[in-house]
Design a protein around this motif. Structure first.
Motif, PDB file in Angstrom:
ATOM      1  N   CYS A 147      -0.859   5.057   4.366  1.00  0.00           N
ATOM      2  CA  CYS A 147      -2.003   4.510   3.899  1.00  0.00           C
ATOM      3  C   CYS A 147      -2.781   4.011   5.064  1.00  0.00           C
ATOM      4  O   CYS A 147      -1.966   3.241   5.864  1.00  0.00           O
ATOM      5  CB  CYS A 147      -2.201   3.568   2.736  1.00  0.00           C
ATOM      6  SG  CYS A 147      -3.717   2.691   2.469  1.00  0.00           S
TER       7      CYS A 147
ATOM      8  N   ASP B 129      -4.681   1.554   5.583  1.00  0.00           N
ATOM      9  CA  ASP B 129      -4.620   0.292   5.685  1.00  0.00           C
ATOM     10  C   ASP B 129      -3.646  -0.342   6.364  1.00  0.00           C
ATOM     11  O   ASP B 129      -3.878  -1.337   7.095  1.00  0.00           O
ATOM     12  CB  ASP B 129      -4.560  -0.254   4.227  1.00  0.00           C
ATOM     13  CG  ASP B 129      -5.768  -0.025   3.032  1.00  0.00           C
ATOM     14  OD1 ASP B 129      -6.668   0.532   3.865  1.00  0.00           O
ATOM     15  OD2 ASP B 129      -5.841  -0.392   2.071  1.00  0.00           O
TER      16      ASP B 129
ATOM     17  N   CYS C  70      -7.982  -1.351  -3.268  1.00  0.00           N
ATOM     18  CA  CYS C  70      -6.781  -1.227  -2.521  1.00  0.00           C
ATOM     19  C   CYS C  70      -6.915  -2.180  -1.503  1.00  0.00           C
ATOM     20  O   CYS C  70      -6.184  -3.077  -0.991  1.00  0.00           O
ATOM     21  CB  CYS C  70      -6.465   0.061  -1.965  1.00  0.00           C
ATOM     22  SG  CYS C  70      -5.938   1.150  -3.302  1.00  0.00           S
TER      23      CYS C  70
ATOM     24  N   TRP D 271       0.978  -1.046   0.083  1.00  0.00           N
ATOM     25  CA  TRP D 271      -0.186  -0.036   0.067  1.00  0.00           C
ATOM     26  C   TRP D 271       0.817   1.160  -0.008  1.00  0.00           C
ATOM     27  O   TRP D 271       2.061   1.090   0.506  1.00  0.00           O
ATOM     28  CB  TRP D 271      -1.049   0.047   1.358  1.00  0.00           C
ATOM     29  CG  TRP D 271      -2.075  -1.018   1.304  1.00  0.00           C
ATOM     30  CD1 TRP D 271      -2.991  -1.212   0.125  1.00  0.00           C
ATOM     31  CD2 TRP D 271      -2.529  -2.041   2.050  1.00  0.00           C
ATOM     32  NE1 TRP D 271      -3.745  -2.265   0.494  1.00  0.00           N
ATOM     33  CE2 TRP D 271      -3.542  -2.843   1.797  1.00  0.00           C
ATOM     34  CE3 TRP D 271      -1.794  -2.476   3.416  1.00  0.00           C
ATOM     35  CZ2 TRP D 271      -4.086  -3.744   2.427  1.00  0.00           C
ATOM     36  CZ3 TRP D 271      -2.317  -3.299   4.139  1.00  0.00           C
ATOM     37  CH2 TRP D 271      -3.352  -3.999   3.646  1.00  0.00           C
ATOM     38  N   CYS D 272       0.387   2.495  -0.278  1.00  0.00           N
ATOM     39  CA  CYS D 272       1.073   3.773  -0.310  1.00  0.00           C
ATOM     40  C   CYS D 272       1.552   3.908   1.137  1.00  0.00           C
ATOM     41  O   CYS D 272       0.728   3.617   2.239  1.00  0.00           O
ATOM     42  CB  CYS D 272       0.342   4.819  -0.845  1.00  0.00           C
ATOM     43  SG  CYS D 272      -0.570   4.741  -2.248  1.00  0.00           S
TER      44      CYS D 272
ATOM     45  N   GLN E 285     -11.243   5.165   6.965  1.00  0.00           N
ATOM     46  CA  GLN E 285      -9.937   4.580   6.389  1.00  0.00           C
ATOM     47  C   GLN E 285      -9.349   5.930   5.656  1.00  0.00           C
ATOM     48  O   GLN E 285      -9.918   6.208   4.523  1.00  0.00           O
ATOM     49  CB  GLN E 285      -9.990   3.613   5.626  1.00  0.00           C
ATOM     50  CG  GLN E 285      -8.513   3.016   5.293  1.00  0.00           C
ATOM     51  CD  GLN E 285      -8.401   3.005   3.508  1.00  0.00           C
ATOM     52  OE1 GLN E 285      -9.206   2.768   2.904  1.00  0.00           O
ATOM     53  NE2 GLN E 285      -7.153   3.488   2.965  1.00  0.00           N
TER      54      GLN E 285
ATOM     55  N   GLY F  78      -9.602   4.436  -4.789  1.00  0.00           N
ATOM     56  CA  GLY F  78      -8.084   4.365  -4.825  1.00  0.00           C
ATOM     57  C   GLY F  78      -7.389   3.709  -5.822  1.00  0.00           C
ATOM     58  O   GLY F  78      -6.364   4.249  -6.640  1.00  0.00           O
TER      59      GLY F  78
ATOM     60  N   CYS G  94      -7.231   7.593   2.827  1.00  0.00           N
ATOM     61  CA  CYS G  94      -6.326   7.461   1.740  1.00  0.00           C
ATOM     62  C   CYS G  94      -5.520   8.840   1.477  1.00  0.00           C
ATOM     63  O   CYS G  94      -5.980   9.799   1.037  1.00  0.00           O
ATOM     64  CB  CYS G  94      -7.159   7.373   0.428  1.00  0.00           C
ATOM     65  SG  CYS G  94      -6.465   7.501  -0.957  1.00  0.00           S
ATOM     66  N   VAL G  95      -4.329   8.465   1.695  1.00  0.00           N
ATOM     67  CA  VAL G  95      -3.296   9.789   1.571  1.00  0.00           C
ATOM     68  C   VAL G  95      -3.212  10.405   0.462  1.00  0.00           C
ATOM     69  O   VAL G  95      -3.011  11.548   0.241  1.00  0.00           O
ATOM     70  CB  VAL G  95      -2.004   9.332   2.333  1.00  0.00           C
ATOM     71  CG1 VAL G  95      -2.089   9.282   3.964  1.00  0.00           C
ATOM     72  CG2 VAL G  95      -1.379   7.976   1.654  1.00  0.00           C
ATOM     73  N   ILE G  96      -3.260   9.449  -0.718  1.00  0.00           N
ATOM     74  CA  ILE G  96      -3.056   9.964  -1.781  1.00  0.00           C
ATOM     75  C   ILE G  96      -4.275  10.611  -2.732  1.00  0.00           C
ATOM     76  O   ILE G  96      -4.035  11.550  -3.140  1.00  0.00           O
ATOM     77  CB  ILE G  96      -2.603   8.665  -2.823  1.00  0.00           C
ATOM     78  CG1 ILE G  96      -1.619   7.861  -2.229  1.00  0.00           C
ATOM     79  CG2 ILE G  96      -2.416   9.172  -4.188  1.00  0.00           C
ATOM     80  CD1 ILE G  96      -0.231   8.689  -2.101  1.00  0.00           C
ATOM     81  N   PHE G  97      -5.408  10.084  -2.495  1.00  0.00           N
ATOM     82  CA  PHE G  97      -6.463  10.519  -3.420  1.00  0.00           C
ATOM     83  C   PHE G  97      -7.556  11.378  -2.531  1.00  0.00           C
ATOM     84  O   PHE G  97      -8.499  11.986  -2.998  1.00  0.00           O
ATOM     85  CB  PHE G  97      -7.190   9.518  -4.093  1.00  0.00           C
ATOM     86  CG  PHE G  97      -6.151   9.169  -5.236  1.00  0.00           C
ATOM     87  CD1 PHE G  97      -5.861   9.859  -6.264  1.00  0.00           C
ATOM     88  CD2 PHE G  97      -5.777   7.804  -4.970  1.00  0.00           C
ATOM     89  CE1 PHE G  97      -4.759   9.002  -7.126  1.00  0.00           C
ATOM     90  CE2 PHE G  97      -4.781   7.411  -5.880  1.00  0.00           C
ATOM     91  CZ  PHE G  97      -4.476   8.029  -7.029  1.00  0.00           C
TER      92      PHE G  97
ATOM     93  N   ASN H 195     -12.963   4.800   2.510  1.00  0.00           N
ATOM     94  CA  ASN H 195     -12.243   6.286   2.240  1.00  0.00           C
ATOM     95  C   ASN H 195     -12.713   6.808   1.301  1.00  0.00           C
ATOM     96  O   ASN H 195     -12.061   7.971   1.073  1.00  0.00           O
ATOM     97  CB  ASN H 195     -10.562   5.591   1.861  1.00  0.00           C
ATOM     98  CG  ASN H 195     -10.615   4.764   0.610  1.00  0.00           C
ATOM     99  OD1 ASN H 195     -11.757   4.874  -0.350  1.00  0.00           O
ATOM    100  ND2 ASN H 195      -9.735   3.992   0.184  1.00  0.00           N
TER     101      ASN H 195
HETATM  102  S1  SF4 Z   1      -4.587   4.658  -3.026  1.00  0.00           S
HETATM  103 FE1  SF4 Z   1      -5.165   5.287  -0.992  1.00  0.00          FE
HETATM  104  S2  SF4 Z   1      -6.322   3.601  -0.229  1.00  0.00           S
HETATM  105 FE2  SF4 Z   1      -5.264   2.760  -1.941  1.00  0.00          FE
HETATM  106  S3  SF4 Z   1      -3.202   2.320  -1.123  1.00  0.00           S
HETATM  107 FE3  SF4 Z   1      -2.798   4.520  -1.621  1.00  0.00          FE
HETATM  108  S4  SF4 Z   1      -3.656   5.377   0.038  1.00  0.00           S
HETATM  109 FE4  SF4 Z   1      -4.457   3.351   0.403  1.00  0.00          FE
END
Ligand code: SF4
Lengths: 332, 619
Positions: free
Chosen positions: A24, A26, A55, A20-21, A202, A129, A204-207, A125
């Motif tokens: 995250c 998760d 994810c 995972w990122c 949860q 993702g 989601c740090v990216i999106f 989230n």
């Molecule tokens: S995209 Fe978001 S939910 Fe998916 S692994 Fe990365 S941080 Fe986690």
């Protein structure tokens, strides 16, 4: 529960690199689940993680138990077949908001009404993702995402209300960054006989970074959330001086001393529904914890009981009797 | 309930070798029951037989209309027969719609029994008729028997406690009695069936039995017919114990046999769909046979639950029809990818889309062989007749379990609802299917293959074998997620080679007729009966025609190339637009394949095949 069955968290880590990122939510959930499952006293070979696509659905690869990474939205259906075939397995479904509530919405409501003895962890989230940032069935109306540059037109689902409406026998909510709370909720979910539905906020740090910060951030959490603990008064706040009570047809704020005592075990889902309907980010704190926990028969137990009863009545079936049934005649 | 006179005491009794009759009426007239009763009785008498029901998709289309006509055709014989017959010798028409829809099929000079009671002005209007076909010349050239069945039944049951509406519902048994007399069938089997069927309502038993007897007596006393016929028992069938069997029933039994012969429990995940629903209903009743049925919320859930059960060591089966199979497609790709054994039953119906749910077609061959994303080979077995469906179901189970693979079992509407005598297997003749579960953790890898390219079947709950499976590409051996290009090539090749190697476990099908010659007629699925009859006729006429039928459609058996090479041409009649024809053209490009496509929702008539064969050979 044999003593040999006692496991450590490490026993449940598979040899696969977690992908995972960084940052995250998760990771925190995986860590907590490994801790909880290790303590259940269930031998590793009797544990099965089933997931769909997304994810969160990579989860089974990281658990050193049996696992099945299936197809988008259908994990509950696979789990149903697994539980019918082997009711002794401790089955955990890991799913996301898109997986469970969009493509898999149908299977989710049906597993809930059948009450298979499984645990469902819905990592919410509020975004897609794995496909890199489109609005999900829990995204807020107006959410600006890659697929909704001018704002999403969809009204979101409330996962808790949906589960309650589908007749779920155990419904709870927790937060990825609150390990203690999550462990308590997961232990209760595991102990519940029947389908346990747990929504996990949860990040989601990216999106969709910070989607739950208004209630889940450590700094505000105690004032902006309220933990529903069966048998205890519904109080919250750093000083635990504030309370909620059911009044008329709604929930209202009150002093801690006037708070209602939470009962998650009554037959009607109505009070749970009242708390589920509290809008996140509104005046009242966001409810987490155990909304509902009631006993009801499980599908797989009933099926095997029915088979046993028919066998008891008719005797064990013989193939020959089926083949030679009805009007037969001889040709010489 | 004794017969009042010796049958045919005053009328000539004629022996006939072979008779086809068709019962036709409104969907609510009970024609299917009538046909089934005539069938069971003919089976008990020892005739060879084949049946074909033809009913509308609507449960009760508007009464009296043409779309609401329900028919049941039965071919019974003292000789070995293969089809439900091309054209009926006798037609029973309960109303004007049934008459006009079916009369064109009746053989010239055939008998037509008409229920005059339903030929009022209103009835004619519902059937969109301006004139009464009984009087307007429509029935010229036939032997017409006009009976007011409504009135006769009312008279026969004058002192019955039933309401007049209920009395009218006994019409079909009056009609059946009449036809029993005409073809000298005993009443006892149906009398007994009625007594059992309505055990809780003795007044219904009595009324229907009385109606049956009254119909029979009417044939006798009123001299409606010019004579009575007899179709003696068939002595051509191989010795053994027989019962009459429907195709869907045979599949259900074959699957139970697959479970019994492999020592596994049977799991069926299904969603109701015409014409496959019977299989779910039948297996749901076998709770004391270690059979678990799961009626899922949809087709997708049904197949997914099935794959879950396969992971856990059940003989896992899902049953459906074309549109349902389409929904299961993604999950079937997963089943291929995780290499778990299961059987997918497709009782085909006419498509595309909802198509004609109760009509015959065999157009899902492409769907079975090719219909998935990616390279996802699945073996395909197709039943050729109701009785053959039992053996094919067992064979599909064998392949699935022996090769750790999903397997398609194809049937169709014609087989599913058609029936024929089934020579019952002796239990000790049934093949055993060997299944080995992996239990030893030493050296275990979930995708480490044996000499037959099979991976081990390791059940959840087995200590030391904890592993994860899924739809992502897997590393050879370990099964870990792997995107390596060479590995994907290798795994794809393994999956293909494993499925193709199944051909080494199947026999080359036999050829009937000359070993070489002008024409080989090649079929698959439900066309076997018509092809056998037609090629027999052609051979009797001195033509150089052989026939062969494929049970295994994928992989194709070994040895076909050599067989095809011995004939100038290979004719492939199919109830589709030439699907097997195209597959064979790509597999064996050097031979001369001719397609004979037919898509009318109906099986081939033997006569039209004979015509086609003759016209090909004339060229
Ligand atoms: S995209 Fe978001 S939910 Fe998916 S692994 Fe990365 S941080 Fe986690």
């Amino acid at each position: 529960m044999t003593p040999e069955a006692t496991l450590t968290k490490k026993d449940l880590k598979s040899d696969q690199e977690v992908r995972w990122c960084p940052g995250c939510g998760d990771y925190a959930i995986l860590n907590c689940v490994q801790g909880v499952v290790a303590k259940l006293g269930i031998p590793r070979e009797n544990v099965m993680f089933v997931s769909g696509i997304g994810c969160s659905s990579r989860f089974p690869y990281y658990m050193n138990t049996y696992g099945f990474h299936t197809i988008h939205g259908r994990a509950p259906s696979f789990a149903s077949g697994i539980k019918i075939a082997n009711p002794d397995l401790s089955v955990w479904i890991v799913t996301g908001d898109g997986d469970a509530l969009s493509i898999g919405g149908n299977h989710l409501i049906h597993i809930l009404r059948r009450n298979f003895d499984v645990n469902i962890l819905l990592f919410n989230n509020e975004i897609y993702g794995l496909t890199k940032g489109q609005y999900s069935p829990t995204s807020k109306r107006g959410a600006v995402t890659k697929a909704s540059p001018y704002g999403s037109l969809d009204n979101p689902f409330n996962p808790i209300s949906l589960a309650l409406g589908a007749g779920a026998t155990f419904v709870a909510r927790t937060i990825d960054s609150d390990q203690k709370h999550m462990a308590r909720v997961l232990e209760a979910a595991a102990a519940h006989k029947g389908t346990s539905f747990v929504e996990v906020y949860q990040n989601c740090v990216i999106f969709n970074d910070g989607a739950f910060d208004d209630v889940a951030d450590k700094k505000v959490r105690s004032d902006r959330t309220v933990d529903l603990v069966p048998g205890e008064p519904i109080v919250y706040g750093k000083e635990r001086d504030k309370g909620l009570r059911i009044e008329g047809f709604g929930v209202e704020a009150c002093a801690a001393s006037d708070a209602s005592v939470w009962n998650a075990g009554i037959p009607s889902p109505a009070p749970a529904m009242l708390f589920a309907s509290i809008e996140r980010g509104g005046e009242l704190p966001d409810p987490i914890g155990i909304f509902r926990s009631v006993d009801a028969p499980c599908y797989e137990d009933d099926l095997h009981a029915q088979m046993a009863a028919v066998t008891e009545k008719k005797g064990p079936g013989k193939l020959e009797d089926l083949i030679y049934a009805g009007d037969t005649w001889e040709v010489k | 309930m004794t017969q009042t006179k010796e049958p045919g005491a005053e009328l000539p009794l004629q022996v006939q070798e072979d008779v086809t009759i068709r019962f036709a009426g409104d969907s609510g007239d009970g024609m299917q029951i009538t046909g089934n009763q005539f069938t069971s009785t003919s089976a008990v008498v020892g005739n060879d037989l084949a049946t074909f029901p033809d009913f509308p998709a609507e449960i009760r289309a508007p009464a009296g209309t043409r779309p609401g006509v329900s028919g049941f055709q039965l071919h019974f014989s003292s000789k070995d027969i293969h089809t439900p017959g091309d054209r009926p010798d006798a037609l029973v028409a309960m109303n004007p719609a049934a008459l006009v829809v079916n009369i064109k099929d009746l053989k010239p000079g055939g008998i037509v029994v008409v229920n005059e009671g339903n030929f009022g002005a209103n009835d004619l209007k519902k059937a969109k008729l301006e004139t009464n076909p009984i009087e307007d010349g429509t029935l010229e050239g036939y032997r017409v028997i006009v009976v007011d069945i409504n009135k006769r039944v009312a008279e026969a049951l004058a002192d019955s406690p039933l309401s007049s509406k209920e009395v009218q519902r006994c019409k079909n048994f009056y009609t059946l009695g009449l036809m029993y007399w005409l073809y000298s069938r005993p009443l006892e089997p149906t009398m007994n069936w009625l007594a059992k069927k309505f055990a809780k309502r003795p007044e219904l038993v009595e009324a229907n039995q009385k109606a049956l007897q009254a119909g029979y007596n009417a044939g006798d006393i009123h001299e409606m017919f010019q004579g009575q016929y007899q179709v003696p028992a068939c002595n051509d069938l191989p010795a053994g114990t027989y019962r009459n069997i429907l195709g869907n029933q045979a599949i259900g039994l074959g699957l139970v046999a697959g479970a019994a012969q492999s020592g596994l429990d049977l799991f069926l995940g299904a969603y109701p769909i015409t014409p496959a629903t019977d299989i779910l209903q039948q297996l749901a009743a076998y709770k004391n046979h270690n059979v678990m049925t799961f009626q899922a919320e949809d087709e997708i859930a049904a197949v997914c639950a099935t794959i879950g059960a396969a992971f856990c060591g059940k003989l896992a089966v899902t049953s459906s029809s074309g549109p349902g199979i389409a929904l299961k497609t993604e999950a079937l790709g997963l089943a291929v990818s995780v290499e778990l054994p299961m059987v997918i039953v497709n009782v085909q119906r006419a498509g595309p889309s909802t198509g004609m749910p109760t009509k015959v077609e065999q157009a899902d061959l492409y769907q079975s062989i090719f219909g998935r994303n990616g390279e996802a080979p699945i073996p395909v077995v197709a039943a050729s007749s109701p009785a053959d469906a039992f053996d094919c179901a067992l064979e599909a189970c064998r392949i699935a379990l022996e090769y750790m693979t999903p397997v398609f079992l194809l049937s169709d509407n014609y087989i599913a609802n058609g029936s024929e005598p089934w020579k019952l297997p002796r239990m000790e003749e049934l093949p055993k299917i060997e299944v080995k579960f992996r239990t030893d953790p030493e050296g275990f890898q979930p995708f480490l293959r044996d000499e037959k390219l099979r991976r081990p079947w390791a059940l959840p709950g087995t200590p030391g074998l904890e592993h994860r499976i899924g739809g992502l590409e897997k590393e050879d051996g370990s099964g870990n997620v792997c995107y390596d290009p060479q590995n994907h090539q290798k795994m794809t090749q393994y999956r293909q080679d494993k499925v193709l190697s199944i051909r080494d476990s199947i026999e080359t099908p036999g050829v009937e007729g000359p070993e070489s010659g002008d024409l080989l007629v090649l079929g698959w699925g439900g066309t076997k009966g018509s092809i056998t009859s037609a090629t027999n006729t052609c051979r009797e006429a001195g033509l150089s025609v052989a026939n062969m039928h494929l049970r295994h459609l994928w992989p194709l058996p070994n040895g076909l190339d050599a067989i095809f090479g011995r004939y100038k041409a290979v004719l492939i009649p199919e109830i589709n637009m030439g699907q097997l024809w195209r597959v064979l053209r790509s597999e064996y490009p050097e031979h001369n394949f001719l397609s004979y496509p037919k898509v009318q929702g109906k099986p081939f008539m033997a006569s039209e095949l004979v015509e086609r064969i003759k016209s090909i050979l004339e060229k």
